[in-house]
Write a protein that holds these residues in place. Structure first.
Motif, PDB file in Angstrom:
ATOM      1  N   GLU A   1       3.469   1.413  -5.761  1.00  0.00           N
ATOM      2  CA  GLU A   1       2.731   2.007  -6.715  1.00  0.00           C
ATOM      3  C   GLU A   1       1.427   2.192  -6.294  1.00  0.00           C
ATOM      4  O   GLU A   1       0.702   3.143  -6.212  1.00  0.00           O
ATOM      5  CB  GLU A   1       2.709   1.223  -8.027  1.00  0.00           C
ATOM      6  N   LEU A   2       0.955   1.141  -5.401  1.00  0.00           N
ATOM      7  CA  LEU A   2      -0.462   1.088  -4.832  1.00  0.00           C
ATOM      8  C   LEU A   2      -0.371   2.290  -3.700  1.00  0.00           C
ATOM      9  O   LEU A   2      -1.366   3.029  -3.742  1.00  0.00           O
ATOM     10  CB  LEU A   2      -0.821  -0.021  -3.980  1.00  0.00           C
ATOM     11  N   PHE A   3       0.620   2.210  -3.116  1.00  0.00           N
ATOM     12  CA  PHE A   3       0.919   3.317  -2.022  1.00  0.00           C
ATOM     13  C   PHE A   3       0.662   4.715  -2.479  1.00  0.00           C
ATOM     14  O   PHE A   3       0.204   5.536  -1.968  1.00  0.00           O
ATOM     15  CB  PHE A   3       2.194   3.016  -1.148  1.00  0.00           C
ATOM     16  N   ASN A   4       1.536   4.772  -3.508  1.00  0.00           N
ATOM     17  CA  ASN A   4       1.645   6.051  -4.308  1.00  0.00           C
ATOM     18  C   ASN A   4       0.332   6.532  -4.862  1.00  0.00           C
ATOM     19  O   ASN A   4      -0.007   7.778  -4.637  1.00  0.00           O
ATOM     20  CB  ASN A   4       2.642   5.839  -5.276  1.00  0.00           C
ATOM     21  N   ILE A   5      -0.564   5.700  -5.025  1.00  0.00           N
ATOM     22  CA  ILE A   5      -1.931   6.151  -5.794  1.00  0.00           C
ATOM     23  C   ILE A   5      -2.615   6.377  -4.585  1.00  0.00           C
ATOM     24  O   ILE A   5      -3.622   7.536  -4.565  1.00  0.00           O
ATOM     25  CB  ILE A   5      -2.654   4.885  -6.570  1.00  0.00           C
ATOM     26  N   GLY A   6      -2.669   5.655  -3.629  1.00  0.00           N
ATOM     27  CA  GLY A   6      -3.410   5.957  -2.175  1.00  0.00           C
ATOM     28  C   GLY A   6      -3.004   7.299  -1.676  1.00  0.00           C
ATOM     29  O   GLY A   6      -3.850   7.911  -1.236  1.00  0.00           O
ATOM     30  N   VAL A   7      -1.647   7.594  -1.568  1.00  0.00           N
ATOM     31  CA  VAL A   7      -1.197   8.745  -0.997  1.00  0.00           C
ATOM     32  C   VAL A   7      -1.929  10.204  -2.034  1.00  0.00           C
ATOM     33  O   VAL A   7      -2.212  10.917  -1.463  1.00  0.00           O
ATOM     34  CB  VAL A   7       0.099   8.853  -0.764  1.00  0.00           C
ATOM     35  N   SER A   8      -1.868   9.830  -2.963  1.00  0.00           N
ATOM     36  CA  SER A   8      -1.951  10.901  -3.927  1.00  0.00           C
ATOM     37  C   SER A   8      -3.689  11.325  -3.778  1.00  0.00           C
ATOM     38  O   SER A   8      -4.000  12.539  -3.763  1.00  0.00           O
ATOM     39  CB  SER A   8      -1.960  10.274  -5.524  1.00  0.00           C
ATOM     40  N   ARG A   9      -4.421  10.335  -3.530  1.00  0.00           N
ATOM     41  CA  ARG A   9      -5.753  10.404  -3.266  1.00  0.00           C
ATOM     42  C   ARG A   9      -6.054  11.155  -1.881  1.00  0.00           C
ATOM     43  O   ARG A   9      -6.561  12.068  -1.834  1.00  0.00           O
ATOM     44  CB  ARG A   9      -6.701   9.055  -3.162  1.00  0.00           C
TER      45      ARG A   9
ATOM     46  N   MET B   1      -6.349   2.047  -1.901  1.00  0.00           N
ATOM     47  CA  MET B   1      -5.376   0.899  -1.933  1.00  0.00           C
ATOM     48  C   MET B   1      -6.319  -0.555  -1.924  1.00  0.00           C
ATOM     49  O   MET B   1      -6.119  -1.498  -3.001  1.00  0.00           O
ATOM     50  CB  MET B   1      -4.349   0.715  -0.898  1.00  0.00           C
ATOM     51  N   ALA B   2      -7.032  -0.506  -1.046  1.00  0.00           N
ATOM     52  CA  ALA B   2      -7.999  -1.691  -0.751  1.00  0.00           C
ATOM     53  C   ALA B   2      -8.858  -1.749  -2.200  1.00  0.00           C
ATOM     54  O   ALA B   2      -9.007  -3.053  -2.477  1.00  0.00           O
ATOM     55  CB  ALA B   2      -8.889  -1.486   0.354  1.00  0.00           C
ATOM     56  N   ASP B   3      -9.358  -0.991  -2.755  1.00  0.00           N
ATOM     57  CA  ASP B   3     -10.004  -1.017  -3.907  1.00  0.00           C
ATOM     58  C   ASP B   3      -9.202  -1.724  -5.070  1.00  0.00           C
ATOM     59  O   ASP B   3      -9.710  -2.523  -5.814  1.00  0.00           O
ATOM     60  CB  ASP B   3     -10.666   0.255  -4.340  1.00  0.00           C
ATOM     61  N   LEU B   4      -7.969  -1.288  -5.251  1.00  0.00           N
ATOM     62  CA  LEU B   4      -7.085  -1.708  -6.108  1.00  0.00           C
ATOM     63  C   LEU B   4      -6.819  -3.079  -5.959  1.00  0.00           C
ATOM     64  O   LEU B   4      -6.495  -3.878  -6.757  1.00  0.00           O
ATOM     65  CB  LEU B   4      -5.763  -0.967  -6.276  1.00  0.00           C
ATOM     66  N   LEU B   5      -6.828  -3.512  -4.682  1.00  0.00           N
ATOM     67  CA  LEU B   5      -6.470  -4.879  -4.413  1.00  0.00           C
ATOM     68  C   LEU B   5      -7.691  -5.849  -4.164  1.00  0.00           C
ATOM     69  O   LEU B   5      -7.760  -6.963  -4.242  1.00  0.00           O
ATOM     70  CB  LEU B   5      -5.804  -5.064  -2.896  1.00  0.00           C
ATOM     71  N   GLY B   6      -8.800  -5.296  -4.407  1.00  0.00           N
ATOM     72  CA  GLY B   6     -10.024  -5.844  -4.118  1.00  0.00           C
ATOM     73  C   GLY B   6     -10.509  -6.500  -3.052  1.00  0.00           C
ATOM     74  O   GLY B   6     -11.099  -7.652  -3.047  1.00  0.00           O
ATOM     75  N   VAL B   7     -10.113  -5.771  -1.978  1.00  0.00           N
ATOM     76  CA  VAL B   7     -10.504  -6.139  -0.502  1.00  0.00           C
ATOM     77  C   VAL B   7     -11.330  -5.152   0.232  1.00  0.00           C
ATOM     78  O   VAL B   7     -11.041  -3.977  -0.266  1.00  0.00           O
ATOM     79  CB  VAL B   7      -9.289  -6.607   0.311  1.00  0.00           C
ATOM     80  N   ASP B   8     -11.839  -5.599   1.188  1.00  0.00           N
ATOM     81  CA  ASP B   8     -12.686  -4.681   1.933  1.00  0.00           C
ATOM     82  C   ASP B   8     -12.178  -4.560   3.332  1.00  0.00           C
ATOM     83  O   ASP B   8     -11.078  -5.430   3.701  1.00  0.00           O
ATOM     84  CB  ASP B   8     -14.144  -5.339   2.281  1.00  0.00           C
ATOM     85  N   PHE B   9     -12.301  -3.370   4.027  1.00  0.00           N
ATOM     86  CA  PHE B   9     -11.732  -3.210   5.346  1.00  0.00           C
ATOM     87  C   PHE B   9     -12.893  -2.600   6.407  1.00  0.00           C
ATOM     88  O   PHE B   9     -13.676  -1.675   5.573  1.00  0.00           O
ATOM     89  CB  PHE B   9     -10.711  -2.559   5.164  1.00  0.00           C
ATOM     90  N   GLU B  10     -12.556  -2.520   7.496  1.00  0.00           N
ATOM     91  CA  GLU B  10     -13.131  -1.599   8.479  1.00  0.00           C
ATOM     92  C   GLU B  10     -12.157  -0.772   9.232  1.00  0.00           C
ATOM     93  O   GLU B  10     -11.172  -1.338   9.394  1.00  0.00           O
ATOM     94  CB  GLU B  10     -13.973  -2.607   9.614  1.00  0.00           C
ATOM     95  N   SER B  11     -12.633   0.181   9.685  1.00  0.00           N
ATOM     96  CA  SER B  11     -11.636   1.192  10.396  1.00  0.00           C
ATOM     97  C   SER B  11     -12.244   1.504  11.686  1.00  0.00           C
ATOM     98  O   SER B  11     -13.071   1.747  11.844  1.00  0.00           O
ATOM     99  CB  SER B  11     -11.280   2.372   9.643  1.00  0.00           C
ATOM    100  N   SER B  12     -11.321   1.619  12.594  1.00  0.00           N
ATOM    101  CA  SER B  12     -11.563   2.054  14.072  1.00  0.00           C
ATOM    102  C   SER B  12     -11.533   3.329  14.219  1.00  0.00           C
ATOM    103  O   SER B  12     -11.232   4.198  13.068  1.00  0.00           O
ATOM    104  CB  SER B  12     -10.417   1.744  15.075  1.00  0.00           C
ATOM    105  N   MET B  13     -11.989   3.929  15.141  1.00  0.00           N
ATOM    106  CA  MET B  13     -12.255   5.564  15.485  1.00  0.00           C
ATOM    107  C   MET B  13     -10.795   6.250  15.520  1.00  0.00           C
ATOM    108  O   MET B  13      -9.783   5.497  16.117  1.00  0.00           O
ATOM    109  CB  MET B  13     -12.957   5.752  16.801  1.00  0.00           C
ATOM    110  N   PRO B  14     -10.566   7.287  14.818  1.00  0.00           N
ATOM    111  CA  PRO B  14      -9.163   7.792  14.944  1.00  0.00           C
ATOM    112  C   PRO B  14      -8.890   8.327  16.390  1.00  0.00           C
ATOM    113  O   PRO B  14      -9.847   8.928  17.188  1.00  0.00           O
ATOM    114  CB  PRO B  14      -9.369   8.985  13.961  1.00  0.00           C
TER     115      PRO B  14
END
Lengths: 206, 127
Positions: free
Chosen positions: A16-24, A128-141
């Motif tokens: 469900e979280l994946f579904n919401i994330g992919v929809s965004r 997904m991270a917001d729904l789980l209540g966690v923070d993340f950092e991302s690398s360069m694509p």
């Protein structure tokens, strides 16, 4: 590792979280190409790398444009966005419109795909991270043109990848009938953290 | 004749050349007389602010070197009159909160006519 590494409820929550994330993410892609994006049902699968059959996952023949980004922090995962190369070029064309001349177009291919990947992958993971209540950092694509077998072999033969969690979904751009593919790869340590986040998420909604 | 005091200067900060190119094109379509300056990193933005004294700034967050949130914090600490838009794909709530704490506006990528219009509305709005 059996599929029971995640309980049915945890798998359901993750889907469900994946579904919401992919929809965004699809909403972002829709803004970029100004067209409707059709989504398949998301799938979650957990594998021993030795049990993965490349043929089973052969979603594209021929060269594909892949954007890879690594996310660390509350969510630890490598996420890939894949488009057949020809369709990737059509998406770039839709995005840039008349902003660059035809002669400059090739020069911008790599940067444009990185920007598209960055927007789509961040949209999905951030939701997904917001729904789980966690923070993340991302690398360069990172953008590369490869074939699907090469990408999957690299994921499977990565020594730090004793277990693969594949979250994957098809995104179809209606006008072009273009098919994109979003794939999450996770290792055991990141899965353990994910399981704890999912349990907390489930407790909060009960 | 244009009054030179009305000419606005915008600093676009993004490591993606494509993003800078698109923001520039959408802004100039609305304000052909604005002066546009580009920086490809947070550090380059800090240098540009000292040299070019922009009125407005768009700032990507996820960039090599100093990230956009920290660059925006340093710029606004020294030049609070600059109107700052954090223009990022990283749409986490935490980034939106940080933007609000800094007195900046958060605008979600992708760069489109609509998202750039949100940034322009903030630049040209009150305050």
């Amino acid at each position: 590792m059996p599929l029971s590494a995640l309980s049915d409820l945890q798998k359901d929550a993750l889907t469900e979280l994946f579904n919401i994330g992919v929809s965004r993410a699809a909403a972002c892609l829709s803004e970029i190409v100004a067209d409707e994006i059709l989504l398949s049902a998301p799938k979650i699968e957990l594998f021993h790398p030795s049990a993965v059959s490349v043929d089973e996952f052969m979603v594209f023949d021929g060269p594909i444009g892949s954007v890879t980004q690594r996310f660390t922090g509350g969510i630890e995962t490598e996420v890939l966005l894949l488009f057949p190369e020809k369709q990737a070029l059509e998406i770039i064309h839709d995005m840039l419109g008349n902003t660059v001349s035809l002669s400059e177009f090739t020069e911008f291919e790599q940067e444009a795909m990185c920007e598209i990947g960055n927007v789509i992958l961040n949209a999905c993971v951030a939701t997904m991270a917001d729904l789980l209540g966690v923070d993340f950092e991302s690398s360069m694509p990172i953008y590369a043109i490869e074939n699907f077998t090469t990408i999957l072999h690299r994921a499977i033969h990565n020594p730090g990848q004793p277990l693969l969690l594949l979250l994957h979904i098809n995104m179809i751009i209606e006008r072009h009938q273009s098919q994109g593919y979003l794939m999450f790869l996770m290792t055991i340590p990141s899965l353990n953290a994910l399981r704890a986040h999912l349990d907390r998420f489930l407790e909060n909604i009960r | 004749m244009t009054d030179t005091s009305d000419i606005r200067t915008l600093l676009i900060t993004d490591d993606s050349r494509v993003a800078r190119l698109m923001i520039r094109a959408f802004v100039l379509a609305k304000h052909h007389d604005w002066v546009i300056i580009e920086a490809d990193s947070g550090n380059a933005a800090l240098e540009s602010v000292e040299k070019d004294h922009p009125h407005y700034c768009t700032m990507d967050i996820n960039m090599p070197g100093i990230n956009g949130t920290e660059a925006a914090r340093q710029i606004l600490e020294k030049y609070p009159a600059i109107k700052m838009v954090l223009f990022s794909a990283n749409i986490q709530e935490s980034n939106k909160s940080r933007a609000a704490q800094l007195g900046a506006k958060f605008v979600a990528k992708p760069v489109t006519e609509n998202s750039v219009a949100q940034a322009l509305a903030f630049f040209e709005g009150p305050g």
